[in-house]
Design a protein around this motif. Sequence first.
Motif, PDB file in Angstrom:
ATOM      1  N   LEU A 320       0.832  -1.202   0.000  1.00 24.59           N
ATOM      2  CA  LEU A 320       0.000   0.000   0.000  1.00 24.59           C
ATOM      3  C   LEU A 320       0.871   1.258   0.000  1.00 24.59           C
ATOM      4  O   LEU A 320       1.105   1.881   1.042  1.00 24.59           O
ATOM      5  N   THR A 321       1.366   1.610  -1.167  1.00 23.95           N
ATOM      6  CA  THR A 321       2.131   2.847  -1.342  1.00 23.95           C
ATOM      7  C   THR A 321       1.697   3.492  -2.652  1.00 23.95           C
ATOM      8  O   THR A 321       1.180   2.824  -3.554  1.00 23.95           O
ATOM      9  N   ILE A 322       1.924   4.796  -2.770  1.00 24.90           N
ATOM     10  CA  ILE A 322       1.618   5.503  -4.013  1.00 24.90           C
ATOM     11  C   ILE A 322       2.443   4.925  -5.156  1.00 24.90           C
ATOM     12  O   ILE A 322       1.960   4.772  -6.280  1.00 24.90           O
ATOM     13  N   ALA A 323       3.690   4.581  -4.866  1.00 24.12           N
ATOM     14  CA  ALA A 323       4.573   4.032  -5.894  1.00 24.12           C
ATOM     15  C   ALA A 323       4.054   2.711  -6.449  1.00 24.12           C
ATOM     16  O   ALA A 323       4.279   2.383  -7.626  1.00 24.12           O
ATOM     17  N   GLN A 324       3.336   1.950  -5.626  1.00 27.85           N
ATOM     18  CA  GLN A 324       2.789   0.658  -6.063  1.00 27.85           C
ATOM     19  C   GLN A 324       1.399   0.808  -6.689  1.00 27.85           C
ATOM     20  O   GLN A 324       0.769  -0.182  -7.024  1.00 27.85           O
ATOM     21  N   GLY A 325       0.922   2.049  -6.815  1.00 27.67           N
ATOM     22  CA  GLY A 325      -0.358   2.270  -7.487  1.00 27.67           C
ATOM     23  C   GLY A 325      -1.533   2.547  -6.575  1.00 27.67           C
ATOM     24  O   GLY A 325      -2.686   2.514  -7.036  1.00 27.67           O
ATOM     25  N   ALA A 326      -1.288   2.828  -5.302  1.00 31.19           N
ATOM     26  CA  ALA A 326      -2.399   3.123  -4.392  1.00 31.19           C
ATOM     27  C   ALA A 326      -3.085   4.420  -4.795  1.00 31.19           C
ATOM     28  O   ALA A 326      -2.464   5.360  -5.282  1.00 31.19           O
ATOM     29  N   HIS A 327      -4.397   4.463  -4.610  1.00 29.82           N
ATOM     30  CA  HIS A 327      -5.185   5.646  -4.927  1.00 29.82           C
ATOM     31  C   HIS A 327      -5.203   6.594  -3.726  1.00 29.82           C
ATOM     32  O   HIS A 327      -5.176   6.160  -2.574  1.00 29.82           O
ATOM     33  N   VAL A 328      -5.306   7.878  -4.014  1.00 26.06           N
ATOM     34  CA  VAL A 328      -5.462   8.877  -2.959  1.00 26.06           C
ATOM     35  C   VAL A 328      -6.939   9.089  -2.657  1.00 26.06           C
ATOM     36  O   VAL A 328      -7.368   9.046  -1.505  1.00 26.06           O
ATOM     37  N   VAL A 329      -7.727   9.300  -3.691  1.00 28.05           N
ATOM     38  CA  VAL A 329      -9.148   9.619  -3.526  1.00 28.05           C
ATOM     39  C   VAL A 329      -9.968   8.333  -3.624  1.00 28.05           C
ATOM     40  O   VAL A 329     -10.076   7.738  -4.697  1.00 28.05           O
ATOM     41  N   THR A 330     -10.509   7.904  -2.499  1.00 28.25           N
ATOM     42  CA  THR A 330     -11.333   6.698  -2.442  1.00 28.25           C
ATOM     43  C   THR A 330     -12.697   7.059  -1.855  1.00 28.25           C
ATOM     44  O   THR A 330     -12.956   8.221  -1.535  1.00 28.25           O
ATOM     45  N   ASN A 331     -13.545   6.070  -1.708  1.00 24.84           N
ATOM     46  CA  ASN A 331     -14.855   6.340  -1.113  1.00 24.84           C
ATOM     47  C   ASN A 331     -14.723   6.796   0.339  1.00 24.84           C
ATOM     48  O   ASN A 331     -15.544   7.585   0.832  1.00 24.84           O
ATOM     49  N   GLU A 332     -13.677   6.341   1.027  1.00 26.36           N
ATOM     50  CA  GLU A 332     -13.453   6.760   2.414  1.00 26.36           C
ATOM     51  C   GLU A 332     -12.889   8.181   2.466  1.00 26.36           C
ATOM     52  O   GLU A 332     -13.113   8.917   3.438  1.00 26.36           O
ATOM     53  N   PHE A 333     -12.143   8.578   1.462  1.00 29.46           N
ATOM     54  CA  PHE A 333     -11.710   9.968   1.340  1.00 29.46           C
ATOM     55  C   PHE A 333     -12.948  10.860   1.260  1.00 29.46           C
ATOM     56  O   PHE A 333     -13.021  11.913   1.904  1.00 29.46           O
ATOM     57  N   TYR A 334     -13.932  10.431   0.495  1.00 29.41           N
ATOM     58  CA  TYR A 334     -15.184  11.186   0.352  1.00 29.41           C
ATOM     59  C   TYR A 334     -15.956  11.228   1.667  1.00 29.41           C
ATOM     60  O   TYR A 334     -16.391  12.299   2.115  1.00 29.41           O
TER      61      TYR A 334
END
Length: 490
Positions: A320-334
């Motif tokens: 779970l890292t940005i470098a591995q393709g993790a998203h920033v904006v998810t349903n929990e972000f909302y």
Amino acid sequence: MDNTQSKSAFSNFINNKILPPVMKFVNTKPVKALQDGMVYALPFIIIGSVFLILSNIPIPAVAAAMKASGWAAFFNQAYTVTFGIMALWAAVGIAYVYVRNEGYEALPAGLTSMATFLLLQTLNIANPLVGAMGKAGTGITNAAGKTVMSGTAVAANIDKLPHALQGFLTSPVTGVINITWLGGQGMIAAILCGILVGWAYSAMIRKGWKITLPEQVPSSVANQFTAMIPAGVILIVAMLIYAAFSAFGNTDVLQLIYKLLQTPLQGLSDSFGGAVIIAFLVPFFWFFGVHGGLIMGGITSGILIPNTFDNAALYKAGKLTIAQGAHVVTNEFYNNFINLTGSGITLGLVVFTLVAAHSVQFKTIGKIEFVPALFNINEPFLFGLPIVMNPFLAIPFFLTPVIVAASTYLVIRFGIVPPLNGFAAPWTTPAIISGFLIGGWKMAIWQTITLLMSVGIYFPFAKKYDAILTKQEHDKAVAEAAAGNAEAAK
């Protein structure tokens, strides 16, 4: 006077030109089916996310013990058949709601949608040996997750076998359902499938394409015969579509939709601009009395929930890292940042009413709102203060979620706090607790900082509005006292 007229003109423009087409779109049959149909997937998403955390407890020693005992595998099994196949629940729920809203027996339509969704995908998976082979391969692991043969060793041993046997061992496994397309990657296809099946099923029933049995036949039996022709037509068409894509495109519908539609939409939502636009539109609709959270939640859930699913899969794999393709904006972000403590992130108003307000109106509404705000509910403020159509509070109401969304996006993107882990905390989970659940202690601290942002932004505007309310209350009290004295003098 000119300022008042300009505000009135702007309000009329929004109410007469902007909101009617938006509301017309929101109230269309497909969007209503999407909004209400996705609700059926939520219990499985929330329960499944609990199993996800239990199978990947973020304490290395505990996680290792769970894997060694075998319990991690049991939790993973529960996660796979709940959160892991959320697209399947969506396909069923959306078609069900569509046909239910049309006034027909809805369960057969939901089951038809499920069958159609499965029929449109290729029923095979890549052989596990393919992913295990080579320098970049995963190798072979035991039940405790320990690698017992490296990818290079696997490839070297496979190469010793006859070519015919190598081909057999590495060929796709057929006659199985690929759960990859039942999760986040298949969500847009599931939404389209649910809507189209619901529409087609309802249209055929409306036109009388059904088998009608005598009245003496029990309704439970008769309803199934009623569904037979619409379900049969839909499944035959789906089979022909699958055959065409397989024969002429060497692919299937789900893969094409994922490549051409879902991937670009997820990329658009998972951007700085996407986060800011969503954060602005929620309070924008609310300001004019329209449920912004419901509108934007219904529109964005089909895109943001797959982002959540992707992060959950990365968290499960320990990547779970940005470098591995993790998203920033998810349903929990909302749910847990853009709508934290309610649309507009109105905790700052709550704090002001409790510690600095002088007007009776502010103090009274603040006491009413305090407990609901803990659970991210702020309708008492929206309609009781009110915030709706209130120019004195419009700027902080719009500005706070935009600043919180933008800053949260940046601190995740630049690695100051980790990406959200895929845990689907219910939207009523209190602040700080939800932050810990969706991202650990760093996210809980950041969520605390965003609440302080709300206080800082709202305070000066609330202070000015409170002064206006206090003066109005004072003038009203003086006028009433004067009227009382005049009446007594008579």
